[in-house]
Design an enzyme around this catalytic site. Structure first.
Site, PDB file in Angstrom:
ATOM      1  N   THR A  11      36.069  39.771  42.979  1.00  0.00           N
ATOM      2  CA  THR A  11      35.729  39.877  44.404  1.00  0.00           C
ATOM      3  C   THR A  11      36.560  40.927  45.143  1.00  0.00           C
ATOM      4  O   THR A  11      36.313  41.170  46.325  1.00  0.00           O
ATOM      5  CB  THR A  11      35.942  38.522  45.104  1.00  0.00           C
ATOM      6  OG1 THR A  11      37.301  38.120  44.874  1.00  0.00           O
ATOM      7  CG2 THR A  11      34.994  37.462  44.571  1.00  0.00           C
ATOM      8  N   ARG A  34      36.493  33.186  43.504  1.00  0.00           N
ATOM      9  CA  ARG A  34      36.283  32.011  44.366  1.00  0.00           C
ATOM     10  C   ARG A  34      35.412  32.324  45.574  1.00  0.00           C
ATOM     11  O   ARG A  34      34.772  31.444  46.112  1.00  0.00           O
ATOM     12  CB  ARG A  34      37.637  31.468  44.841  1.00  0.00           C
ATOM     13  CG  ARG A  34      38.462  30.826  43.736  1.00  0.00           C
ATOM     14  CD  ARG A  34      39.875  30.580  44.202  1.00  0.00           C
ATOM     15  NE  ARG A  34      40.494  31.830  44.619  1.00  0.00           N
ATOM     16  CZ  ARG A  34      41.710  31.956  45.131  1.00  0.00           C
ATOM     17  NH1 ARG A  34      42.445  30.871  45.320  1.00  0.00           N
ATOM     18  NH2 ARG A  34      42.197  33.130  45.461  1.00  0.00           N
ATOM     19  N   TYR A 151      56.639  35.107  39.783  1.00  0.00           N
ATOM     20  CA  TYR A 151      55.515  36.025  39.532  1.00  0.00           C
ATOM     21  C   TYR A 151      55.779  36.847  38.264  1.00  0.00           C
ATOM     22  O   TYR A 151      54.934  36.909  37.357  1.00  0.00           O
ATOM     23  CB  TYR A 151      55.289  36.942  40.736  1.00  0.00           C
ATOM     24  CG  TYR A 151      54.207  37.969  40.447  1.00  0.00           C
ATOM     25  CD1 TYR A 151      52.880  37.572  40.310  1.00  0.00           C
ATOM     26  CD2 TYR A 151      54.511  39.323  40.285  1.00  0.00           C
ATOM     27  CE1 TYR A 151      51.879  38.502  40.003  1.00  0.00           C
ATOM     28  CE2 TYR A 151      53.522  40.256  39.985  1.00  0.00           C
ATOM     29  CZ  TYR A 151      52.209  39.834  39.845  1.00  0.00           C
ATOM     30  OH  TYR A 151      51.228  40.751  39.533  1.00  0.00           O
TER      31      TYR A 151
HETATM   32  P1  NDP Z   1      43.472  41.384  44.719  1.00  0.00           P
HETATM   33  O1  NDP Z   1      44.127  40.367  45.579  1.00  0.00           O
HETATM   34  O2  NDP Z   1      42.786  42.526  45.369  1.00  0.00           O
HETATM   35  O3  NDP Z   1      42.457  40.671  43.717  1.00  0.00           O
HETATM   36  C1  NDP Z   1      42.786  39.474  43.072  1.00  0.00           C
HETATM   37  C2  NDP Z   1      41.532  38.839  42.509  1.00  0.00           C
HETATM   38  O4  NDP Z   1      41.906  37.621  41.843  1.00  0.00           O
HETATM   39  C3  NDP Z   1      40.534  38.478  43.582  1.00  0.00           C
HETATM   40  O5  NDP Z   1      39.241  38.855  43.174  1.00  0.00           O
HETATM   41  C4  NDP Z   1      40.639  36.958  43.685  1.00  0.00           C
HETATM   42  O6  NDP Z   1      39.359  36.421  43.975  1.00  0.00           O
HETATM   43  C5  NDP Z   1      41.040  36.593  42.255  1.00  0.00           C
HETATM   44  N1  NDP Z   1      41.674  35.285  42.182  1.00  0.00           N
HETATM   45  C6  NDP Z   1      42.860  34.897  42.705  1.00  0.00           C
HETATM   46  N2  NDP Z   1      43.067  33.600  42.466  1.00  0.00           N
HETATM   47  C7  NDP Z   1      41.986  33.142  41.767  1.00  0.00           C
HETATM   48  C8  NDP Z   1      41.597  31.899  41.244  1.00  0.00           C
HETATM   49  N3  NDP Z   1      42.362  30.806  41.376  1.00  0.00           N
HETATM   50  N4  NDP Z   1      40.421  31.796  40.584  1.00  0.00           N
HETATM   51  C9  NDP Z   1      39.640  32.873  40.447  1.00  0.00           C
HETATM   52  N5  NDP Z   1      39.937  34.090  40.927  1.00  0.00           N
HETATM   53  C10 NDP Z   1      41.094  34.214  41.595  1.00  0.00           C
HETATM   54  O7  NDP Z   1      44.625  41.929  43.761  1.00  0.00           O
HETATM   55  P2  NDP Z   1      44.604  42.924  42.499  1.00  0.00           P
HETATM   56  O8  NDP Z   1      43.271  43.469  42.234  1.00  0.00           O
HETATM   57  O9  NDP Z   1      45.731  43.850  42.685  1.00  0.00           O
HETATM   58  O10 NDP Z   1      45.026  41.896  41.368  1.00  0.00           O
HETATM   59  C11 NDP Z   1      44.335  41.737  40.146  1.00  0.00           C
HETATM   60  C12 NDP Z   1      45.333  41.423  39.064  1.00  0.00           C
HETATM   61  O11 NDP Z   1      46.215  42.527  38.915  1.00  0.00           O
HETATM   62  C13 NDP Z   1      46.228  40.223  39.328  1.00  0.00           C
HETATM   63  O12 NDP Z   1      46.376  39.507  38.117  1.00  0.00           O
HETATM   64  C14 NDP Z   1      47.560  40.848  39.739  1.00  0.00           C
HETATM   65  O13 NDP Z   1      48.642  40.025  39.454  1.00  0.00           O
HETATM   66  C15 NDP Z   1      47.551  42.088  38.887  1.00  0.00           C
HETATM   67  N6  NDP Z   1      48.406  43.189  39.293  1.00  0.00           N
HETATM   68  C16 NDP Z   1      48.313  43.743  40.546  1.00  0.00           C
HETATM   69  C17 NDP Z   1      49.115  44.814  40.876  1.00  0.00           C
HETATM   70  C18 NDP Z   1      49.105  45.436  42.232  1.00  0.00           C
HETATM   71  O14 NDP Z   1      50.123  46.040  42.608  1.00  0.00           O
HETATM   72  N7  NDP Z   1      48.023  45.370  42.972  1.00  0.00           N
HETATM   73  C19 NDP Z   1      50.039  45.402  39.896  1.00  0.00           C
HETATM   74  C20 NDP Z   1      50.077  44.708  38.643  1.00  0.00           C
HETATM   75  C21 NDP Z   1      49.272  43.682  38.362  1.00  0.00           C
HETATM   76  P3  NDP Z   1      39.084  35.173  44.941  1.00  0.00           P
HETATM   77  O15 NDP Z   1      40.162  35.145  45.962  1.00  0.00           O
HETATM   78  O16 NDP Z   1      37.723  35.434  45.487  1.00  0.00           O
HETATM   79  O17 NDP Z   1      39.108  34.004  44.010  1.00  0.00           O
HETATM   80  C1  8X3 Z   2      52.348  43.834  40.905  1.00  0.00           C
HETATM   81  C2  8X3 Z   2      53.381  44.886  40.829  1.00  0.00           C
HETATM   82  O1  8X3 Z   2      55.816  45.438  41.231  1.00  0.00           O
HETATM   83  O2  8X3 Z   2      54.627  44.276  43.021  1.00  0.00           O
HETATM   84  O3  8X3 Z   2      52.291  43.115  39.720  1.00  0.00           O
HETATM   85  O4  8X3 Z   2      55.248  43.109  41.027  1.00  0.00           O
HETATM   86  S1  8X3 Z   2      54.834  44.385  41.551  1.00  0.00           S
END
Ligand code: NDP
Ligand code: 8X3
Length: 252
Positions: A11, A34, A151
């Site tokens: 999403t 979600r 985290y």
């Molecule tokens: P966003 O917040 O933009 O997206 C997160 C996604 O995860 C949303 O689509 C949300 O959908 C979904 N999500 C969260 N909780 C649940 C749940 N309980 N069940 C199903 N879906 C869930 O963040 P990112 O795109 O950045 O994050 C994606 C992944 O990348 C994560 O695992 C994050 O830890 C990781 N990441 C992000 C980084 C960053 O700096 N942005 C760097 C490194 C890793 P909804 O709320 O609709 O359920």
């Molecule tokens: C997301 C990157 O550095 O904010 O996983 O933890 S950081």
């Protein structure tokens, strides 16, 4: 049609960009998350290009994951690529002040949710001797930083779980990759700071962070490599990000 990809957390951010990237390349999509309104909008946007099956799924709920993913419509039931992307960080307080419910939510989503989805999809991949599990880890699973406490630990789990999956899958054609992004601008920080968009935007101020599209392209690249190649880990930072020195506190 090149194959079927299942993306959790489609999403927003990486998951949404990944859906668009694979749709362009003629993959059919299973999209979960979600927020149903967002899933519906994305399905509407992409279904002119490819077949899309989307449904609401909270990865924290073991029962919903097992029933939802093990009873996919026949057309979508052979999942070639699972992108375990759903995840979040909550809070940046030091451990002694952190909210235990935040820690629980991160463990339930980033660790347990990822395990449930993997366990639901893997038997089909093993049976067909074909598939690729792409986990979205983080540099936070490699490198500690203040406030990264639970985290970062959940992402360290993702790293080792990915390696152990490869060990279990030895002798099969199934691939496992852990993508470990650094600073990337998505809704990640808005979620971490519980809706405080101003605080979230400061994280990226004056930087050129990774974009969701960059990560989608990397996911596509690891999947599209020749089938005898497995990228185990892909640690990625924007050029503006690097390590600090070890912290030494004097005169304690
Ligand atoms: P966003 O917040 O933009 O997206 C997160 C996604 O995860 C949303 O689509 C949300 O959908 C979904 N999500 C969260 N909780 C649940 C749940 N309980 N069940 C199903 N879906 C869930 O963040 P990112 O795109 O950045 O994050 C994606 C992944 O990348 C994560 O695992 C994050 O830890 C990781 N990441 C992000 C980084 C960053 O700096 N942005 C760097 C490194 C890793 P909804 O709320 O609709 O359920
Ligand atoms: C997301 C990157 O550095 O904010 O996983 O933890 S950081």
């Amino acid at each position: 049609m090149k194959g079927t990809i299942l993306i959790t957390g489609a999403t927003s951010g990486f998951g949404k960009a990944c859906a668009r990237r694979f749709a362009e390349a003629d993959w059919q999509l299973i999209l979960t998350g979600r927020r149903k309104d967002r899933l519906d909008a994305l399905q509407e946007e992409l279904q002119g290009k490819t077949s899309v099956h989307s449904f609401e799924l909270d990865v924290r709920h073991q029962e919903s994951v097992m029933t939802g993913l093990m009873r996919l419509p026949e057309k979508f039931s052979d999942v070639d690529v699972l992108v375990n992307n759903a995840g979040l960080a909550l809070g940046l307080e030091p451990a002694a002040e952190a909210d235990l419910s935040d820690w629980n939510a991160m463990v339930d989503t980033n660790i347990k949710g990822l395990m449930y989805c993997t366990r639901a999809i893997l038997p089909g991949m093993v049976e067909r001797n074909q598939g690729h599990v792409v986990n979205i880890g983080s540099i936070a699973g490699d490198w500690p930083y203040p406030g990264g406490n639970a985290y970062g630990a959940t992402k360290a789990f993702v790293k080792q779980f990915s390696r152990n999956l490869r060990a279990d899958l030895s002798g099969t054609a199934i691939r496992v990759t852990n993508i470990e992004p650094g600073l990337a601008e998505t809704e990640f920080s808005v979620v971490r700071f519980k809706g405080d968009a101003e605080k979230a935007s400061k994280v990226y101020e004056g930087t050129q962070p990774i974009t969701a599209q960059d990560i989608a392209d990397m996911i596509y690249w690891v999947v599209d490599l020749p089938s005898h190649i497995n990228i185990n880990r892909l640690e990625v930072m924007p050029v503006c990000q690097t390590w600090g020195p070890f912290a030494i506190h004097r005169d304690i």
